[in-house]
Scaffold this motif. Structure first.
Motif, PDB file in Angstrom:
ATOM      1  N   LYS A 126      20.480  11.526 -55.226  1.00 17.14           N
ATOM      2  CA  LYS A 126      20.554  12.882 -55.755  1.00 17.14           C
ATOM      3  C   LYS A 126      22.004  13.325 -55.902  1.00 17.14           C
ATOM      4  N   GLY A 127      22.849  12.943 -54.926  1.00 17.25           N
ATOM      5  CA  GLY A 127      24.267  13.273 -55.018  1.00 17.25           C
ATOM      6  C   GLY A 127      24.918  12.604 -56.213  1.00 17.25           C
ATOM      7  N   LEU A 128      24.564  11.336 -56.457  1.00 15.53           N
ATOM      8  CA  LEU A 128      25.097  10.634 -57.622  1.00 15.53           C
ATOM      9  C   LEU A 128      24.638  11.303 -58.907  1.00 15.53           C
ATOM     10  N   ILE A 180      26.035  19.788 -54.328  1.00 15.07           N
ATOM     11  CA  ILE A 180      26.813  20.651 -55.217  1.00 15.07           C
ATOM     12  C   ILE A 180      28.070  19.934 -55.684  1.00 15.07           C
ATOM     13  N   VAL A 181      28.329  20.020 -56.983  1.00  6.84           N
ATOM     14  CA  VAL A 181      29.538  19.456 -57.586  1.00  6.84           C
ATOM     15  C   VAL A 181      30.208  20.532 -58.429  1.00  6.84           C
ATOM     16  N   ALA A 182      31.503  20.723 -58.229  1.00 11.20           N
ATOM     17  CA  ALA A 182      32.286  21.680 -59.003  1.00 11.20           C
ATOM     18  C   ALA A 182      33.378  20.939 -59.755  1.00 11.20           C
ATOM     19  N   ALA A 183      33.552  21.292 -61.029  1.00 15.95           N
ATOM     20  CA  ALA A 183      34.576  20.644 -61.866  1.00 15.95           C
ATOM     21  C   ALA A 183      35.120  21.659 -62.856  1.00 15.95           C
ATOM     22  N   GLY A 184      36.283  21.352 -63.412  1.00 15.84           N
ATOM     23  CA  GLY A 184      36.890  22.235 -64.397  1.00 15.84           C
ATOM     24  C   GLY A 184      37.580  23.430 -63.755  1.00 15.84           C
ATOM     25  N   TRP A 207      37.314  22.583 -56.415  1.00 17.78           N
ATOM     26  CA  TRP A 207      36.641  21.504 -57.149  1.00 17.78           C
ATOM     27  C   TRP A 207      36.110  20.524 -56.101  1.00 17.78           C
ATOM     28  N   GLY A 208      35.370  19.521 -56.544  1.00 15.70           N
ATOM     29  CA  GLY A 208      34.861  18.516 -55.606  1.00 15.70           C
ATOM     30  C   GLY A 208      33.382  18.687 -55.338  1.00 15.70           C
ATOM     31  N   ALA A 265      33.807  16.409 -50.114  1.00 14.25           N
ATOM     32  CA  ALA A 265      34.448  15.176 -50.570  1.00 14.25           C
ATOM     33  C   ALA A 265      34.719  15.270 -52.066  1.00 14.25           C
ATOM     34  N   GLY A 266      35.374  14.245 -52.597  1.00 11.52           N
ATOM     35  CA  GLY A 266      35.687  14.246 -54.015  1.00 11.52           C
ATOM     36  C   GLY A 266      34.470  14.040 -54.892  1.00 11.52           C
ATOM     37  N   GLU A 267      33.471  13.294 -54.387  1.00 10.99           N
ATOM     38  CA  GLU A 267      32.256  13.030 -55.141  1.00 10.99           C
ATOM     39  C   GLU A 267      31.044  13.279 -54.252  1.00 10.99           C
ATOM     40  N   CYS A 268      29.934  13.675 -54.889  1.00  7.26           N
ATOM     41  CA  CYS A 268      28.782  14.100 -54.108  1.00  7.26           C
ATOM     42  C   CYS A 268      28.042  12.929 -53.460  1.00  7.26           C
ATOM     43  N   TRP A 269      27.998  11.766 -54.122  1.00 12.65           N
ATOM     44  CA  TRP A 269      27.334  10.624 -53.493  1.00 12.65           C
ATOM     45  C   TRP A 269      28.035  10.254 -52.195  1.00 12.65           C
TER      46      TRP A 269
END
Length: 230
Positions: free
Chosen positions: A76-78, A103-107, A135-136, A178-182
């Protein structure tokens, strides 16, 4: 992710809403004990993962009959990571993806960053704290939710590979940034299974920030986590 059968054996073998509220053999290796030459059997917890074959050129994955595969929250994180990238690649100036707490935030973030409330693992109607990120990714894993009445008493969905049963560590929940959700999902689950002391060491060594909550509701944080809590 190869603990699908153990998850089913604990009782999570149907949709969670259908579970009441109130069998696969171990993979082992045989070794020679150096002290006296006796052959002993020990658990090889990575054997199931190594048994999965990946052929990159054919774009296929082969899972042996005795191995179950449940990507769970890591998958799900990926998915959240991929959705955020897709939106950003399509030209979105600001992106916030929330897949059931992954949750992932970008931009371009709001002036003070994205504010996210962290659910109290013992009372889902309230937040235990709030964090802000520019972000992250943020992921939370908890053994206080998704509980049901199993054959041996109350059970939950976080299976400890060392016991092949629901975790009994002193950590009730963990939130990781972290930098990525996975990656955040992976560390959050591993930290809960490891317990408070070892979980904090795991997060720090992995270069991620996190908040662990023990069975009494006490917060335990990595050194840099205070910079995100508001």
């Amino acid at each position: 992710p190869t603990l699908l059968h153990e998850l089913e054996a604990a009782g999570y073998d149907r949709p969670f809403v259908d579970l009441p509220t109130n069998g696969i053999g171990d993979l082992v290796i045989t070794i020679d004990r150096r002290a006296d030459g006796d052959r002993v059997k020990v658990h090889d917890w990575n054997a199931a993962s190594r048994a999965i074959g990946v052929d990159a050129s054919a774009r296929t994955i082969t899972v042996p009959p005795h191995v179950g595969f449940d990507p769970g929250g890591i998958g799900k994180g990926l998915a959240a990571d991929l959705l955020a990238k897709q939106a950003a690649d399509a030209g979105a100036a600001a992106v916030l993806v929330d897949l059931g707490g992954d949750i992932v935030a970008a931009g371009q973030a709001p002036p003070n960053g994205w504010r996210v409330n962290i659910e109290d693992p013992f009372d889902r109607s309230r937040s235990t704290c709030s964090i802000r990120v520019p972000w992250g990714a943020i992921a939370t894993s908890s053994r206080a939710n998704r509980r049901w009445a199993g054959a041996d008493g109350e059970a939950h969905h976080l299976i400890d590979p060392a016991t092949k049963a629901p975790s009994s560590s002193d950590a009730a929940a963990c939130t990781v940034i972290a930098g990525e959700c996975w990656l955040a999902e992976s560390y959050a689950k591993a930290a809960v299974l490891a317990g408070i002391e070892n979980g904090l060491e795991l997060l720090t060594d992995g270069g991620v920030e996190g908040l662990l909550i023990d069975a009494d509701g006490v917060h335990h944080k990595t050194p840099g986590m205070d910079g995100f809590i508001v």
